[in-house]
Enzyme design. Sequence first.
Site, mmCIF file in Angstrom:
data_model
loop_
_atom_site.group_PDB
_atom_site.id
_atom_site.type_symbol
_atom_site.label_atom_id
_atom_site.label_comp_id
_atom_site.label_asym_id
_atom_site.label_seq_id
_atom_site.Cartn_x
_atom_site.Cartn_y
_atom_site.Cartn_z
ATOM 1 N N ARG A 188 0.814 -1.206 0.000
ATOM 2 C CA ARG A 188 0.000 0.000 0.000
ATOM 3 C C ARG A 188 0.854 1.266 0.000
ATOM 4 N NH1 ARG A 188 -3.960 1.932 4.752
ATOM 5 N NH2 ARG A 188 -5.383 3.255 3.552
ATOM 6 N N HIS A 198 0.219 4.564 -2.400
ATOM 7 C CA HIS A 198 -0.004 5.903 -1.868
ATOM 8 C C HIS A 198 1.125 6.855 -2.253
ATOM 9 C CE1 HIS A 198 -3.480 5.419 1.098
ATOM 10 N NE2 HIS A 198 -3.394 4.279 0.422
ATOM 11 N N ASN A 222 -4.201 9.105 5.278
ATOM 12 C CA ASN A 222 -3.029 8.292 5.592
ATOM 13 C C ASN A 222 -2.751 8.149 7.079
ATOM 14 O OD1 ASN A 222 -2.462 7.892 2.871
ATOM 15 N ND2 ASN A 222 -1.080 9.650 2.743
ATOM 16 N N HIS A 237 -6.682 -5.248 -2.846
ATOM 17 C CA HIS A 237 -7.501 -5.482 -1.657
ATOM 18 C C HIS A 237 -7.685 -6.973 -1.375
ATOM 19 C CE1 HIS A 237 -9.544 -1.251 -1.507
ATOM 20 N NE2 HIS A 237 -8.266 -1.226 -1.183
#
Length: 329
Positions: free
Chosen positions: A66, A70, A99, A198
């Site tokens: 992740r 990001h 975040n 996911h």
Amino acid sequence: MASDGPRLQCTTFTSILVFVFAAVAAEAQLSTKFYDSTCPQAASIVQAKVDAIVEGDRGLAAALMRLHFHDCFVRGCDGSVLLNSTDPNILTEKSALLNNNSLRGFEQIDEIKMELECACPGVVSCADILALVARDATVKVGGLSWPVFLGRVDGAGSFADEVNGSLPERRDNFTKLVETFAKVGLDAKDMIILSGGHSIGQVHCGAFFERLYNFQGLNITDPSMDPEFAVMLKAQCPQTKPFGFMALDATNGTFDSTYYLDLLTNKGLLESDVALLSDPLGVEYAVKAVMDPSAFLFEFGMAMIKMGNIPASDPYGWRKHCAFTEPKL
């Protein structure tokens, strides 16, 4: 803007900081052989560290993947998500609402960076570390490997207010998701395939409370949700525990195509996940992923290569510590 964290320590580390700077055009080509002459052991060092990290905490695989997402969606793939703030009035990306208290794995990235600096001082960028780590973490929990193209340049800027509007959000519909990905040069297929990230990880229960308890403000459960699944969710995530956790798919901890099977059987969690099936293209790729899991794993790797090629908007140089920058010498 970036904090003066503790100096890296290692037996071979000298007190002289070695910076490598280069003017990199946006169209610069990355290469799988970028470190072959300057740090040929870079990839093996990262892989060994990631293997040990994920063996110690399997949940960190999703967190490490992740971080790369990001990072690339804000200012390009430049490691800016890793920077700390030194000014309370100017928060960095990691402190943004989307975040803060959500991203993790920063300490592990610092560990990897330290080992690389011991082996090859001033060579491997933080942005490249994130790309390698994302691949290796995915492979460690069941994904297929893909070639990681290297040569990214770290950025010096990181601003919390740039995060909103840059990252996809949990309540986005299909159209909004496509628009967000298009801003960084990714198409609808990329969005659908990368949503498969996911397949691993967890989410706060509160992230899907609207669907579970107050669909469209009507104090009901989303009627599209599988009833038995909804009962299970309510038992695991009562309204009194919005900060509890729920796995994003039925095989949490294993990277596979079960995420799409869950969507097709009305067992998706987030509105943005369920939104994939609101468009024929999303349905098409979800079905393909379920029918041919190996093809999905391959497509995911190809989409990660494409995402990892998003150029840095304001390249700075190779940072000695991923959490802060130092003046150019």
